[in-house]
Design an enzyme around this catalytic site. Structure first.
Site, short mmCIF file in Angstrom:
data_model
loop_
_atom_site.label_atom_id
_atom_site.label_comp_id
_atom_site.label_asym_id
_atom_site.label_seq_id
_atom_site.Cartn_x
_atom_site.Cartn_y
_atom_site.Cartn_z
N GLN A 23 -5.17 -1.42 9.66
CA GLN A 23 -4.29 -2.57 9.12
C GLN A 23 -5.22 -3.35 9.85
O GLN A 23 -4.53 -3.59 11.00
CB GLN A 23 -2.90 -2.91 8.61
CG GLN A 23 -2.78 -4.15 8.34
CD GLN A 23 -3.14 -4.42 6.88
OE1 GLN A 23 -3.27 -3.29 5.65
NE2 GLN A 23 -3.91 -5.52 6.25
N LYS A 47 0.50 -0.59 0.01
CA LYS A 47 0.35 -0.28 -0.26
C LYS A 47 0.96 1.14 0.04
O LYS A 47 0.51 2.18 -0.54
CB LYS A 47 -0.91 -0.26 1.43
CG LYS A 47 -2.21 -0.63 0.93
CD LYS A 47 -2.54 -1.52 1.92
CE LYS A 47 -4.15 -2.62 2.19
NZ LYS A 47 -4.38 -2.51 3.51
N ASP A 78 -11.22 3.01 4.30
CA ASP A 78 -11.75 1.14 4.01
C ASP A 78 -12.99 0.99 3.36
O ASP A 78 -13.05 0.25 3.47
CB ASP A 78 -10.58 0.54 5.28
CG ASP A 78 -9.91 0.07 4.70
OD1 ASP A 78 -9.52 0.05 3.93
OD2 ASP A 78 -9.12 -0.20 5.78
#
Length: 292
Positions: free
Chosen positions: A97, A53, A120
Site C-alpha cells: 500500500q 481490500k 498492482d
C-alpha cells in the site's frame, strides 16, 4: 441527461464472477488464490483502503495474508518481507500500500516484487510491456483496467474514438492512456503544463479525468454525448455532513451529467472497480501458477 455508469453494480457483478471461478479452482485443484496486503505505518486513509481490500478478498474466497508493519521499519527489512512473500507458494499476489514512509524508496521496494505476483501492475517490466505494441503485460494496473472495463461493460466503443486523459500520474493517467491506445483510440494527455486544455477536452468522445483537482472539468468542457470516467476523489468542506466533508470528482457532476452521454459518479464509480480488478488480477495470477 447522461446515463449514470453504476460502478458499484458492475464491480459486484465482477466479484460474483470471480467468486464462481475461485470455487471452481478450489474444487478442481484444492487451492485458492492468495493475496498479501502489506501496509507500513498507521495512515488513516491507507488503513481504510487496506481493510476494504481484505474484506473484498474474504467475500470472494481469496485467502488474504496480512502484514501490518511499523512506521519505523527499515527499507531493507521491508524488502526482506517482500522476498519472503515472493517465496511463499500460497501467495499469488503482493500489494504494497502506497504511500510508504519518507525514509523508504517505493520504487526500490516495488521493483523487488516478483513480476508474477505484481497484481498492482506497477513493475517497470509490466508497464514497459503495456507501452509496447504486440506485448502483453502479466498484469494491468487496477484503476486503469477498471476504467476500460466500465466502458466496455457499458457498451461504449473505444476503437477509432478520440480519448483525452486528464493527468499523467504513474498510477492512472499514463497507464490508462497506454491502455486506450492499445484499444485503438486516438489518445491525447493533458496536464498542468497544457495550454488551453478545455479546448482539447471538448473534442473528446471519451474523457478520463485523473488530475486530482476537485470539479475542475466543467459541463461546457464536455462534448455532447461523450463518455466521462471520473477517477478523482477529492474531499471538499461540507458543514451539512457529519464528517464535515464530502467526496467529489475531478468533473463537475451536476453540470457534466446534463451534457455527457455517460458519466461515472463519485463515489460509486471507479473506486469499487479498482478493488474488483485487484481481485481479478490475483485470480489470474493464481490460475497461471496452478495451471503450470
Amino acid at each position: 441527461m447522461a446515463t449514470i455508469i453504476d460502478g458499484k453494480a458492475i464491480a459486484q457483478t465482477i466479484r460474483n464472477e470471480i467468486a464462481q471461478e475461485v470455487r471452481s479452482l478450489s474444487d478442481a485443484h484444492h487451492k485458492v488464490p492468495g493475496l498479501a496486503v502489506v501496509i507500513v505505518g498507521t495512515r488513516k486513509d491507507s488503513q481504510s483502503y487496506v481493510n476494504m481490500k481484505r474484506k473484498a478478498c474474504a467475500e470472494v474466497g481469496i485467502r488474504s495474508f496480512d502484514l501490518d508493519l511499523p512506521e519505523q521499519i527499515s527499507e531493507s527489512e521491508l524488502i526482506a518481507k517482500v522476498h519472503e512473500l515472493n517465496a511463499n507458494p500460497d501467495v499469488h499476489g503482493i500489494l504494497v500500500q502506497l504511500p510508504l514512509p519518507k525514509h523508504i524508496n517505493d520504487e526500490k521496494v516495488l521493483s523487488e516484487i516478483n513480476i508474477d505476483k505484481d497484481v498492482d501492475g506497477f513493475h517497470p517490466l509490466n508497464i514497459g510491456k503495456l507501452a509496447m505494441k504486440g506485448r502483453e503485460p502479466l498484469f494491468l494496473p487496477c484503476t486503469p483496467k477498471g476504467c476500460l472495463e466500465l466502458l466496455s461493460r457499458s457498451g461504449i466503443t473505444i476503437k477509432g474514438k478520440r480519448a483525452v486523459v486528464v493527468g499523467r500520474s504513474n498510477i492512472v493517467g499514463l497507464p490508462v492512456a497506454l491502455l486506450l491506445l492499445k484499444a485503438d483510440a486516438t489518445v491525447t494527455i493533458v496536464h498542468s503544463h497544457t495550454p488551453d486544455s478545455e479546448t482539447i477536452i471538448r473534442e473528446a468522445d471519451i474523457v478520463i479525468a485523473a488530475a486530482g483537482q476537485a470539479m475542475m472539468i466543467k459541463g461546457d468542457w464536455i462534448k455532447p454525448g461523450a463518455a466521462v470516467i471520473d477517477v478523482g476523489t477529492n474531499a471538499v468542506d461540507d458543514p451539512s455532513k457529519k464528517s464535515g466533508y464530502r467526496l467529489v470528482g475531478d468533473v463537475d457532476f451536476q453540470e457534466a451529467s446534463r451534457v455527457a452521454g455517460w458519466i461515472t459518479p463519485v463515489p460509486g464509480g471507479v473506486g469499487p472497480m479498482t478493488v474488483a480488478m485487484l481481485l481479478k488480477n490475483t485470480l489470474d495470477g493464481a490460475k497461471r501458477k496452478i495451471a503450470q
